[in-house]
Design an enzyme around this catalytic site. Structure first.
Site, PDB file in Angstrom:
ATOM      1  N   ASP A   1       0.468   1.958   1.275  1.00 43.45           N
ATOM      2  CA  ASP A   1       1.828   2.503   1.275  1.00 43.45           C
ATOM      3  C   ASP A   1       2.181   3.333   0.043  1.00 43.45           C
ATOM      4  OD1 ASP A   1       1.923   0.462  -0.615  1.00 43.45           O
ATOM      5  OD2 ASP A   1       4.013  -0.027  -0.162  1.00 43.45           O
TER       6      ASP A   1
ATOM      7  N   ASP B   1      -4.282  -2.632   1.064  1.00 46.40           N
ATOM      8  CA  ASP B   1      -3.749  -2.662  -0.287  1.00 46.40           C
ATOM      9  C   ASP B   1      -2.963  -3.969  -0.430  1.00 46.40           C
ATOM     10  OD1 ASP B   1      -2.834  -1.718  -2.858  1.00 46.40           O
ATOM     11  OD2 ASP B   1      -0.935  -1.239  -1.888  1.00 46.40           O
TER      12      ASP B   1
ATOM     13  N   ASP C   1      -2.944   4.788  -2.850  1.00 47.87           N
ATOM     14  CA  ASP C   1      -3.772   4.560  -1.673  1.00 47.87           C
ATOM     15  C   ASP C   1      -4.207   5.855  -0.986  1.00 47.87           C
ATOM     16  OD1 ASP C   1      -3.321   1.744  -1.950  1.00 47.87           O
ATOM     17  OD2 ASP C   1      -1.357   2.018  -1.036  1.00 47.87           O
TER      18      ASP C   1
END
Length: 323
Positions: A217, A33, A221
């Protein structure tokens, strides 16, 4: 396995199961990410274009309950203003948030998010490396907030280390193409998927033909973490994302990502070495004992020695040095 997971815990890497340790040993692709993972996670407002004087205060009101780094940057940027209360707050992961502020509907998010609500969004190329948060008040376009988040100080070294381990790095982000490509260029990632929704992140991960890990995080996600062969969550992760991951980096940041793969490979190498050694030992010693060439006492001692040898070999992982 126990020695490997124990050494991981000492290094701030929590393997949630033996399966996670095994999966980490065979990873070929690492998907990251962007916001809060490859970036420092400390974004700040670098520009505001407002067509309505209420824009920044109303945007902060809508974003105040969010834990997303971009939302926190907007709230921090408006701390000198009077921020009204928001109600009926509804967040759409990867797109934006809507709320009722002072009796009017406020939208904050991507251009596509506002366009789906029937708001015309003008093109804006003044901040090519920034994340743009567009704002609409009562169905009318109110302006844009440009937020920039610098790359994490350890991101470049992590990507270089993964490349040396023959693990390809990919960025998957909901941010726009220009901002994603700027961060990718800074950290050394060549393959980028930008403007991706959370469910699309999961589809991209699932479609990867090689063994893939997802590192993230946030709530956005979680589907991708669950779809990957191995999900790796940062220490600052939300509870939803942590529940979807097989590994958690307890010290925060992505500096421990290479350690996850290197330690897992060392553990699996030790397991294979022990298995081969014990098999050879038994193939040689059992026929000798069966032929009566060893006394029962010596045969028993030899079998115990085999177990001790395997144990000592495994315990070497307790002193495994991270590179």
């Amino acid at each position: 396995v126990a020695a490997g997971t124990a050494r991981g815990a000492q290094l701030g890497v929590l393997f949630r199961s033996a399966g996670a340790l095994e999966a980490a040993s065979s990873i070929e692709v690492a998907c990251f990410d962007k916001t809060g993972t490859l970036t420092a996670g400390k974004p700040a407002i670098i520009g505001v274009h407002a067509a309505d004087d209420r824009m920044l205060a109303y945007a902060a009101a809508a974003e105040r309950s969010s834990e997303h780094p971009i939302a926190r940057a907007i709230v921090d940027g408006a701390r000198e203003l009077v921020i009204p209360e928001a109600r009926e707050v509804v967040a759409t992961p990867g797109s934006g948030v809507q709320a009722i502020v002072d009796g009017v509907r406020v939208l904050v998010g991507t251009a596509e998010f506002l366009q789906l609500a029937g708001v015309d969004v003008p093109a804006d190329d003044k901040f090519p490396g920034a994340t743009l948060c567009h704002v609409a008040i009562d169905g009318r376009y109110a302006g844009v907030i440009a937020v920039a988040d610098p790359p994490s100080g350890e991101a470049r070294a992590v990507i270089d280390r993964l490349r040396a381990m023959n693990i390809d790095a990919i960025m998957i982000t909901g941010d726009r193409e220009a901002a994603a490509q700027w961060i990718a260029g800074q950290v050394g990632i060549e393959r980028v998927h930008a403007g991706v929704r959370p469910n699309e992140k999961a589809a991209i991960v699932a479609a990867e033909p090689r063994r893939v890990a997802m590192i993230g995080d946030g709530v956005n996600d979680a589907p991708a973490l669950a779809s990957a062969d191995l999900g790796i969550a940062l220490g600052t992760v939300t509870e939803i994302a942590a529940a979807s991951a097989g590994v958690t980096l307890m010290r925060g940041g992505i500096g421990g990502v290479p350690t996850v793969f290197a330690l897992a490979r060392a553990a699996l190498s030790t397991i294979r070495r022990n298995l081969v050694g014990a098999s050879i030992y038994n193939v040689v010693c059992i026929p000798i004992a069966a032929a009566g060439l060893l006394s029962p006492i010596l045969a028993s001692a030899a079998m115990s020695l085999s177990s001790v040898t395997v144990l000592l070999s495994s315990l070497r992982l307790r002193n495994w040095p991270p590179e």
